[in-house]
Design a protein around this motif. Structure first.
Motif, short mmCIF file in Angstrom:
data_model
loop_
_atom_site.label_atom_id
_atom_site.label_comp_id
_atom_site.label_asym_id
_atom_site.label_seq_id
_atom_site.Cartn_x
_atom_site.Cartn_y
_atom_site.Cartn_z
N GLY A 203 0.83 -1.21 0.00
CA GLY A 203 0.00 0.00 0.00
C GLY A 203 0.86 1.26 0.00
N LEU A 204 2.17 1.12 -0.25
CA LEU A 204 3.06 2.28 -0.21
C LEU A 204 3.38 2.72 -1.64
N SER A 205 3.65 4.02 -1.79
CA SER A 205 3.99 4.53 -3.12
C SER A 205 5.47 4.27 -3.39
N ASP A 206 5.80 4.34 -4.67
CA ASP A 206 7.18 4.19 -5.08
C ASP A 206 8.06 5.23 -4.37
N GLU A 207 7.51 6.42 -4.22
CA GLU A 207 8.25 7.51 -3.59
C GLU A 207 8.54 7.21 -2.11
N GLN A 208 7.53 6.69 -1.42
CA GLN A 208 7.73 6.35 0.00
C GLN A 208 8.84 5.31 0.15
N ILE A 209 8.81 4.33 -0.74
CA ILE A 209 9.82 3.27 -0.66
C ILE A 209 11.20 3.85 -0.98
N GLU A 210 11.26 4.76 -1.93
CA GLU A 210 12.54 5.37 -2.29
C GLU A 210 13.10 6.18 -1.10
N LEU A 211 12.22 6.86 -0.37
CA LEU A 211 12.66 7.61 0.81
C LEU A 211 13.26 6.65 1.85
N PHE A 212 12.63 5.51 1.98
CA PHE A 212 13.12 4.49 2.91
C PHE A 212 14.52 4.02 2.49
N VAL A 213 14.68 3.75 1.21
CA VAL A 213 15.98 3.30 0.71
C VAL A 213 17.03 4.39 0.95
N ASP A 214 16.65 5.65 0.76
CA ASP A 214 17.58 6.77 1.03
C ASP A 214 18.03 6.77 2.48
N GLU A 215 17.08 6.57 3.39
CA GLU A 215 17.42 6.53 4.82
C GLU A 215 18.46 5.45 5.08
N VAL A 216 18.24 4.29 4.49
CA VAL A 216 19.11 3.15 4.74
C VAL A 216 20.50 3.38 4.14
N VAL A 217 20.52 3.90 2.92
CA VAL A 217 21.81 4.11 2.26
C VAL A 217 22.61 5.20 3.00
N GLY A 218 21.91 6.14 3.59
CA GLY A 218 22.59 7.21 4.32
C GLY A 218 23.09 6.79 5.69
N ALA A 219 22.85 5.58 6.08
CA ALA A 219 23.23 5.14 7.43
C ALA A 219 24.19 3.97 7.33
N GLU A 220 25.26 4.04 8.09
CA GLU A 220 26.22 2.94 8.05
C GLU A 220 25.80 1.84 9.02
N ARG A 221 25.37 2.25 10.22
CA ARG A 221 25.05 1.28 11.27
C ARG A 221 23.55 1.26 11.50
N VAL A 222 22.95 0.15 11.16
CA VAL A 222 21.49 0.07 11.22
C VAL A 222 21.06 -1.07 12.15
N ILE A 223 20.06 -0.80 12.97
CA ILE A 223 19.45 -1.84 13.82
C ILE A 223 18.00 -2.00 13.37
N VAL A 224 17.57 -3.24 13.21
CA VAL A 224 16.15 -3.47 12.95
C VAL A 224 15.52 -4.06 14.21
N CYS A 225 14.52 -3.36 14.75
CA CYS A 225 13.75 -3.86 15.90
C CYS A 225 12.41 -4.34 15.38
N TRP A 226 11.95 -5.46 15.90
CA TRP A 226 10.61 -5.91 15.50
C TRP A 226 9.97 -6.69 16.63
#
Ligand SMILES: Nc1nc2c(c(=O)[nH]1)N[C@H]1C(S)=C(S)[C@@H](COP(=O)(O)OP(=O)(O)OC[C@H]3O[C@@H](n4cnc5c(=O)[nH]c(N)nc54)[C@H](O)[C@@H]3O)O[C@H]1N2
Ligand SMILES: Nc1nc2c(c(=O)[nH]1)N[C@H]1C(S)=C(S)[C@@H](COP(=O)(O)OP(=O)(O)OC[C@H]3O[C@@H](n4cnc5c(=O)[nH]c(N)nc54)[C@H](O)[C@@H]3O)O[C@H]1N2
Ligand SMILES: [Mo]
Length: 739
Positions: free
Chosen positions: A322-345
């Motif tokens: 249900g997400l737009s291409d743009e929303q997903i691209e923003l998410f990818v930008d966040e990830v690429v801009g970060a070296e150290r990432v934690i996923v909590c779930w």
């Protein structure tokens, strides 16, 4: 008014009312302090340097609920027949106070009547000895049991000859454990509290509602934000803690008033996460954002995964998320801009048909980015119950590993069974088939927490003897067993004095830190006994042919810990190290050394097929979740302050456009009907609430909505009930239909 202040006021009011002033002050001074007791609420870790008040609103409520001065005993049960108790709500049952003496319901009995401990223990032992096979017995555990109690409990089951040890984990993070063991070789999270607060660049929070369920996590996120770290939240609901962030520990919220915690919020459709993660990984490869050195040295399987990502269709991803291409691209930008990432779930990911593939895809993502074994990066399944992780470490598991059983056998001179036992769903199925004659529960509320409530209650009632070790009266106690026993136990906050003196127990938090918990309050009555004492007393009578010295363990928990040290890896010098003020951290090879204890020694990329759920037209995908005013099946109150619902929990949250399309109005009463291959299940007279969740999705509260969850609907590979993916339709409630 800041949510924080309202929250503190709500918690203190409950504490005062339940415990009185002096006991409240004493209790709240001891929560989560090194010499006090571990908060009985969630499994979030404690910081090394603790605040004077190291607890949240919900922790305070959980303590007040346990430490209440109201009690239920002989006169209460004489006054209320079991039939009468069955008509009461779960909230009413638990509100009556702490269980104060052992009670027995004889076959055909209309009431629970007092029984002495000696008689109760010999009844249990006798019934266990009479079983045709040890596998006719089931031993359920809820995640509040201490390490010491859990270790004794699994020893009891195995000394008797069964692995029938279902636990709340089967309904909780089982999918996480399965997916992580397959891919990185260990079923536990790989981050510490400091990784979030001090080191991560980005924390992704998927399918978790920390403001309600892990409020102290917000303190760590606040530190992250102060350092300039970023947060992405992925959730079908705009949860208060994530959006309009207020730290309940402070009056003024994060970094002043009104600041949003979340830098990017993705209002995903229920069960859209696998599609999103596949698309994320596809785009990362496309952008060349891969840690090639890490992948080469530590992993295998990337090329097959890459081929799979390339085949992912943009349309399918759009529909599923249900997400737009743009929303997903923003998410990818966040990830690429970060070296150290934690996923909590948490439960938003673990309780679907495709939960295990979804969590494996999180691991794919972390592997692509080299986010293991460096500070500020890794996998963080946020656990639920305060010691659910520790219970698993202690061997509460229906499918134990050979290594564990071999050392248990060696230490105690027993021959543990090797056949796997029943998990929660298999237990209910076995009950249905008449194969469970004896059911014991170390805490929890099996009848209310499991799926398919009507069916579960019906089959639980057929068990010959049900034994409930519990602190508070609940639904399970009044629906289970032809004959039943309620054995009142000490809780976390209670003082525990045994023959060798004052005892403490130990617990393991969500980040594998093992530490002490010492109760400090006067127990509700002299007739309440500790869990280790109760289990050991049963063991001594039920397993006479073994050399196990149960009495010694019950009188001095140091002895239990010495046994644990010899049986469970990572507990070297247990009794010494756990006396240090912050305890110790269990080894975690991926986190400590980038060592992946899989079969090949390499971390595994996996290929996770996307098979979106087909929701027939006119139907919605319903998730069941928690409100702010409950701890699992323990409901403190009927309001959900954060979601703006008051006075009732019989609600269904639906997108306003879906309501319109189905010709229902906000506030109208409807029936929610779930549809499955084996028929329909119904929850009647529920208030429809127009709410900002994506089209096609709905939400209702656990445990009220458990009647709708089909027993047969479980996650692939983990067999966890799909409590977050229930296909439903709404019907006009009969009253309205009649008009
Ligand atoms: N106060 C309090 N604290 C608790 C508990 C409690 O009942 N009360 N319970 C404890 C226990 S045992 C546990 S396991 C944890 C549970 O902690 P959570 O997992 O936070 O609990 P739930 O309320 O089940 O919330 C699940 C969240 O996932 C979202 N969600 C649902 N479906 C999806 C989906 O398909 N995708 C995504 N991305 N999100 C989804 C929901 O909107 C919700 O915000 O909390 C623990 N702490
Ligand atoms: N539909 C739906 N179903 C779900 C979920 C969902 O999200 N949706 N979540 C699932 C999850 S994550 C979990 S963890 C399970 C929870 O399942 P359970 O762990 O079985 O349930 P709880 O409500 O936590 O158990 C509460 C009872 O535990 C007892 N108790 C409390 N403290 C103690 C103690 O110190 N000692 C003893 N002996 N007893 C104690 C009290 O009698 C209290 O009534 O439910 C699962 N069911
Ligand atoms: Mo849980």
């Amino acid at each position: 008014m800041a949510a924080g202040v309202t929250g503190v006021r709500a918690a203190l009011a409950l504490a005062w009312q339940q415990m009185g002033a002096a006991r409240s002050l004493r209790a709240l001074r001891l929560v989560n302090q090194a010499d006090g007791f571990d908060c009985p609420s969630c499994a979030w870790p404690d910081p090394d340097k603790r605040h004077h008040a190291e607890f949240c609103e919900n922790g305070a409520k959980a303590v007040a609920w346990e430490a209440t001065q109201e009690t239920v005993g002989e006169s209460f049960f004489a006054q209320h027949s079991i039939e009468n108790l069955r008509l009461q709500s779960g909230h009413w049952l638990e509100s009556q106070g702490r269980l104060a003496e052992p009670m027995h319901r004889a076959v055909g009995g209309t009431h629970y009547r007092p029984i002495s401990w000696v008689e109760a223990f010999s009844l249990v032992a006798q019934r266990l000895r009479e079983l045709a096979s040890p596998d006719d017995a089931v031993f359920y555990t809820s995640g509040r049991a201490s390490n010491e109690a859990a270790f004794l409990y699994q020893l009891l089951a195995r000394a008797l000859g069964t692995n029938n040890l279902p636990d709340c984990s089967n309904m909780c993070h089982e999918s996480s454990g399965v997916a992580m063991t397959q891919t990185i070789g260990i079923g536990k999270g790989t981050v510490s509290l400091a990784d979030i607060s001090d080191h991560a660049d980005l924390v992704i929070i998927m399918g978790q509602n920390p403001g309600t369920n892990h409020p102290r996590m917000l303190t760590a996120l606040e530190s992250l934000k102060r350092r300039g770290g970023r947060v992405v939240a992925i959730n079908p609901l705009p949860e208060a803690g994530l959006k309009r962030f207020k730290n309940p520990q402070r009056a003024r919220g994060v970094i002043g008033n009104g600041t949003e915690l979340t830098d990017l919020f993705l209002p995903i459709r229920v069960n859209g996460d696998l599609a999103l993660l596949l698309e994320l990984n596809r785009r990362l490869v496309q952008r060349g954002a891969v840690d090639v050195e890490f992948v080469d040295e530590y992993t295998e399987g990337l090329s097959a995964a890459k081929r799979h990502w390339q085949a992912v269709s943009a349309d399918v991803v759009g529909d599923a998320t249900g997400l737009s291409d743009e929303q997903i691209e923003l998410f990818v930008d966040e990830v690429v801009g970060a070296e150290r990432v934690i996923v909590c779930w948490a439960m938003g990911l673990t309780q679907h048909r495709n939960s295990v593939p979804t969590i494996r895809e999180i691991i794919n993502f972390l592997l692509l980015r080299g986010n293991f074994g460096v500070p500020g990066a890794g996998a963080c399944p946020v656990r639920g119950h305060s010691n659910v992780q520790g219970d698993r470490t202690m061997g509460i598991c229906e499918r134990p590993g050979e290594e564990f059983l071999a050392s248990l056998d060696m230490r105690f001179g027993i021959s543990s069974p090797r056949e796997p036992g029943f998990d929660v769903v298999e237990t209910i199925e076995a009950m249905q088939a008449g194969r469970v004659r004896f059911f014991m529960a170390l805490g929890g509320n099996f009848a209310a927490a499991t799926p398919d409530t009507a069916l579960t209650e019906e089959v639980l009632a057929k068990v010959d003897l049900a034994v409930h070790v519990a602190t508070k009266l609940n639904r399970s106690h009044v629906v289970a067993g032809v004959e039943s026993l309620i054995l009142p136990s000490l809780g976390r906050s209670d003082r525990d004095d045994q023959a060798s003196g004052r005892q403490f127990v130990t617990v393991e938090d969500s980040m594998s830190v093992v530490h002490r918990s010492t109760g400090g309050l006067k127990p509700p009555s002299d007739l309440v006994r500790s869990e280790p004492d109760i289990i050991a007393s049963i063991g001594a009578l039920a397993c006479p042919d073994t050399q196990i010295n149960w009495a010694e363990m019950a009188s001095d928990y140091n002895v239990i810990r010495d046994h644990i040290e010899m049986v469970v890896p990572g507990f070297r010098e247990f009794n010494d190290r756990v006396r240090e003020s912050n305890g110790f951290v269990l080894p975690n090879p991926p986190r400590d050394d980038r060592d992946f204890p899989t079969e090949s020694g390499f971390a595994q990329f996996t290929v996770n097929e996307l098979q979106p759920l087909v929701v027939p037209s006119g139907h919605l995908l319903l998730q069941t979740m928690r409100s702010h005013d409950q701890f699992n099946t323990t409901v403190y109150g009927m309001d959900d302050r954060y979601r703006g619902v008051r006075g009732t929990r019989e609600v269904v949250f639906v997108n306003p456009d879906d309501l319109d399309e189905m010709n229902f109005r906000d506030g109208e009463r409807v029936d929610v009907v779930s549809v499955a291959d084996d028929g329909e299940r119904r929850m009647s007279g529920v208030v429809a609430v127009a709410y900002p969740t994506p089209r096609g999705c709905a939400a209702a509260y656990f445990p009220e909505a458990n009647v709708l969850v089909p027993l047969q609907s479980t996650a692939l590979e983990s067999n966890t009930p799909t409590s977050k993916s229930v296909i439903v339709r709404l019907e006009a409630a009969p009253l309205i239909r009649a008009k």
